[in-house]
Design an enzyme around this catalytic site. Sequence first.
Site, PDB file in Angstrom:
ATOM      1  N   HIS A 196     -32.275  24.717   2.894  1.00 52.67           N
ATOM      2  CA  HIS A 196     -32.769  24.710   1.583  1.00 52.67           C
ATOM      3  C   HIS A 196     -32.700  22.993   0.870  1.00 52.67           C
ATOM      4  CE1 HIS A 196     -33.196  26.348  -2.435  1.00 52.67           C
ATOM      5  NE2 HIS A 196     -32.493  25.455  -2.812  1.00 52.67           N
ATOM      6  N   GLY A 228     -32.867  28.612  -5.236  1.00 52.48           N
ATOM      7  CA  GLY A 228     -34.358  29.096  -5.634  1.00 52.48           C
ATOM      8  C   GLY A 228     -35.394  28.093  -5.590  1.00 52.48           C
ATOM      9  N   LEU A 269     -29.913  35.362  -1.948  1.00 47.75           N
ATOM     10  CA  LEU A 269     -30.825  34.069  -1.762  1.00 47.75           C
ATOM     11  C   LEU A 269     -29.958  32.825  -1.635  1.00 47.75           C
ATOM     12  CD1 LEU A 269     -33.863  33.207  -1.198  1.00 47.75           C
ATOM     13  CD2 LEU A 269     -33.958  33.016  -3.666  1.00 47.75           C
ATOM     14  N   ASP A 270     -30.016  31.801  -0.864  1.00 41.73           N
ATOM     15  CA  ASP A 270     -29.357  30.714  -0.645  1.00 41.73           C
ATOM     16  C   ASP A 270     -27.902  30.624  -0.842  1.00 41.73           C
ATOM     17  OD1 ASP A 270     -32.111  29.424  -0.707  1.00 41.73           O
ATOM     18  OD2 ASP A 270     -32.221  29.024  -2.507  1.00 41.73           O
ATOM     19  N   ALA A 271     -27.109  31.802  -0.688  1.00 43.95           N
ATOM     20  CA  ALA A 271     -25.676  31.856  -1.012  1.00 43.95           C
ATOM     21  C   ALA A 271     -25.155  32.078   0.533  1.00 43.95           C
ATOM     22  CB  ALA A 271     -25.654  32.844  -1.834  1.00 43.95           C
TER      23      ALA A 271
END
Lengths: 284, 284, 284, 284
Positions: free
Chosen positions: D192, D201, D227-229
Amino acid sequence: MQTAILIIQCKDEKGIVAAVSDFLHRYSGNIIEVDQHIDAEIGDFFMRAAWELESFDIPQDHILETFQREVGEKFGMKCTLKFNEPKPRMALFVSKLSHCLFDILSRYYSGQFQVEIPLIISNHPDLKRVVKGFGIPFHFLPITKETKALREKQQLDLLQEHQVDFIVLARYMQILSGDFIRHFPNRIINIHHSFLPAFVGAKPYHAAYKRGVKIIGATAHYVTEELDAGPIIEQDVARVRHQNTVEEMVQMGQDVEKVVLSRAIKYHLAHKVQVVGNRTIIFN
Amino acid sequence: MQTAILIIQCKDEKGIVAAVSDFLHRYSGNIIEVDQHIDAEIGDFFMRAAWELESFDIPQDHILETFQREVGEKFGMKCTLKFNEPKPRMALFVSKLSHCLFDILSRYYSGQFQVEIPLIISNHPDLKRVVKGFGIPFHFLPITKETKALREKQQLDLLQEHQVDFIVLARYMQILSGDFIRHFPNRIINIHHSFLPAFVGAKPYHAAYKRGVKIIGATAHYVTEELDAGPIIEQDVARVRHQNTVEEMVQMGQDVEKVVLSRAIKYHLAHKVQVVGNRTIIFN
Amino acid sequence: MQTAILIIQCKDEKGIVAAVSDFLHRYSGNIIEVDQHIDAEIGDFFMRAAWELESFDIPQDHILETFQREVGEKFGMKCTLKFNEPKPRMALFVSKLSHCLFDILSRYYSGQFQVEIPLIISNHPDLKRVVKGFGIPFHFLPITKETKALREKQQLDLLQEHQVDFIVLARYMQILSGDFIRHFPNRIINIHHSFLPAFVGAKPYHAAYKRGVKIIGATAHYVTEELDAGPIIEQDVARVRHQNTVEEMVQMGQDVEKVVLSRAIKYHLAHKVQVVGNRTIIFN
Amino acid sequence: MQTAILIIQCKDEKGIVAAVSDFLHRYSGNIIEVDQHIDAEIGDFFMRAAWELESFDIPQDHILETFQREVGEKFGMKCTLKFNEPKPRMALFVSKLSHCLFDILSRYYSGQFQVEIPLIISNHPDLKRVVKGFGIPFHFLPITKETKALREKQQLDLLQEHQVDFIVLARYMQILSGDFIRHFPNRIINIHHSFLPAFVGAKPYHAAYKRGVKIIGATAHYVTEELDAGPIIEQDVARVRHQNTVEEMVQMGQDVEKVVLSRAIKYHLAHKVQVVGNRTIIFN
């Protein structure tokens, strides 16, 4: 060496640099530093110029108006004029943690900071004894929920009495009221112990540990009424590993905090920070 | 957008910035970048200005002479004028190691480098197959002690034929002759796999291991006749630990090498590097 | 919590970890930290283990002999046994520069260093006043060429009187004699203001400026008789640009020096540094 | 050299290290690497041990059950046993951006990654030509909202057919479905382009610019349904200045992204990553 520092902001158009350069040259200004920037977001032109005062043909008191008349008005410039002397007057607000305070005092002692420090204000008495060698008055003003408004009044009185130009919160553990902040717009520097905007608020090292980040950081910013959301002046980071406990992260973070805060103070002292919206230009 | 880049050097005196700014303004030059520097050691003033060509009132071919006549001569300026188009032509020299080559080709492919790469020259055939997807002619010129002079002659012919502006030694494992170097003064960029001036010469990672350093580095520099002693363009470092073997240091170092070399190429391509004695100004 | 720290060195062979683990387990040692390393150059095995003393079945005074008899002798181990209490006793040697001194005292004050500082020795009187808040005796011993031998004798007497375990040269501007150094083998930590082995000796920032490096550094090392050539404990760096004068490099470097020196002290205090030839293992 | 890698997790208690060491020693295991960790939050003990298989007395197929019977059951251990051979099989998912892909392929080519890459899957045809020199099949599977489910089915078939062990999303611009992710728990690595948890995001560089941060970053993490976690494997950062446009931040960030992703792959390949809750232990 006495120097003048001019910071200008205006809509970008052709001929600005030429006009400013010509003005300084015409009045025998020996330029020491000059830096310009066009902000991509708002389209404004920014410039910071520093020059020697001694040989300059305009008396100190008339520089700003002369510049405005001969150059500034034509371009619709917003101008700020500063001088490196007399030195700015900085107040230090502390609580119990000493690392940022000592880092600042050490630089003050060695002459790295061109600053006067007329007073230290603390809501705890602990650090008084150990800093006495620096010869700076230490005001202990304990704060409770009930006395907060009164204490802020007393603090403001002290700041006014000592003609303080700006405030540094060196890990000061109280949230300032909006009223207090409005007395020093973009003139209160705080160090937040996280890499903002991650981990706003209390206990950021605990939050960082919980999220499992591999790098922690610290952020120096101007205080605004929204917590930890003001314009960022400087940031830096340190690598952590899974072995590191929260306590170790706190210690490792302190090394970052003190360096970041001191760099921010240095930029501020040299009038190198220009706030644009919620961002900063660092003329460096 | 077509741009002109002017780099000037002269004795420092008042009015230079005003004169240059006025010149560019007078002929409707829309300044994109401008940076100046006074070298503390030799006392010279340096300036780099970039502006849009399209709206400029002087035809491209007459800019330099006009500037010299109207500004340069007065200040005794040494001037260099460059244009961003046509793109500079870069030759890549490689041997067996691929990390720098791929890093450069990747940036070239993605458009990050504004450059033409008319040829790759190698003294080993190994990399030919794997780079064919980039569509760049690959010249295999094996070198022995006996054929070295001949090969350099062939290399120079190829470089001339392809109108090469500058050369990048992307871990090219041959020492260039003084004669070869003199064809490309300050136009051959080498990456040395140590933090110069530490560990000059062969096997720097072995030397670093032996000395027990905690940080290794890489250095991009212009090639001069004295080995690894030319003007430094860029450096960076990586932390190592006692656990790391020489082989691991080699691998960790390669990540530094490729980034450092690519940054140096980027500065060179943008005409941001100015050599002063054995140091460099990076207008950035 | 009282802890024992055992550091062993021996030829690498199978079963060492099992034997040491078994010994600690057998006597109810609650292991806190354990780290091992095989040195690729000399082939030796190294191990550092720390465990709680309270629940350990062997009395403190008999641990070393018991371990040697039951484990060490079989593998030909060289063993060192340390305890975290009583705290090590550290002497600080300073001259005029304050940045490293304040950084160390700040950590000492906040409890970050588990150490006693029975005295500060200086060849200049300047720093005496400002550090008085820390309550540490400050001995001013001026040094000339003629008095050097006498002063070193007086220093050694003071160190013995205060039962000093190790010495930190916090930018102490005198070269210690070989005789003095031999009293504290691998127990004198110096901070050199360059990225060793580059720029050995005096005025490294001037040398760095002259060579045009893009990164400066600092190195903490044990003092040996050869100047700036002892085993490196820690290093770090800071990026510089062509704009930076030597004076600015000095200031930027000081931020690196103090952090590097304090990290080295921290490793030394925790008995995490093991010298191997002229390199160090940092058990971390 | 064939090696076995054992990773264990259990409640911390005395004697674990001794028991594991004794087991390996008893069966003539020549230990290459051993690392342990006690997680401060959940109180579990973790250990990773790697040893040579050739001289080990237990056949490869019986190691795990023998260890469980003789050691693991006693301590209630959760054990994972891996071998360095045959090499893990990695699928690369890409879209249009090439920087991460080339960085990975470059390391694969030079032998830095001990891995097989049986296929590249892309939702765009662009990169096919340029990577053909690496000899890896490139599958172009365009995706629309309508075909997404179908394509994921085709992707899963391809992954199964090629016996893929784990997936690397090298700037793959599609969000994977929860169903897809559940086929590869903690076996999909994503990069990311922000310093998570900041700027989750889309368009993180735009968000970073808007917030005025002074440092940008990149994060490699295992993909989870949020998401992205997912658990962070590696992060790194780069310094930006007010001059840098969003486009420049994108470019500077790409240099961080590719290094961070490749480091994460390296840890994963060596079975050095252990997920604990939403954090990772990196045995290194």
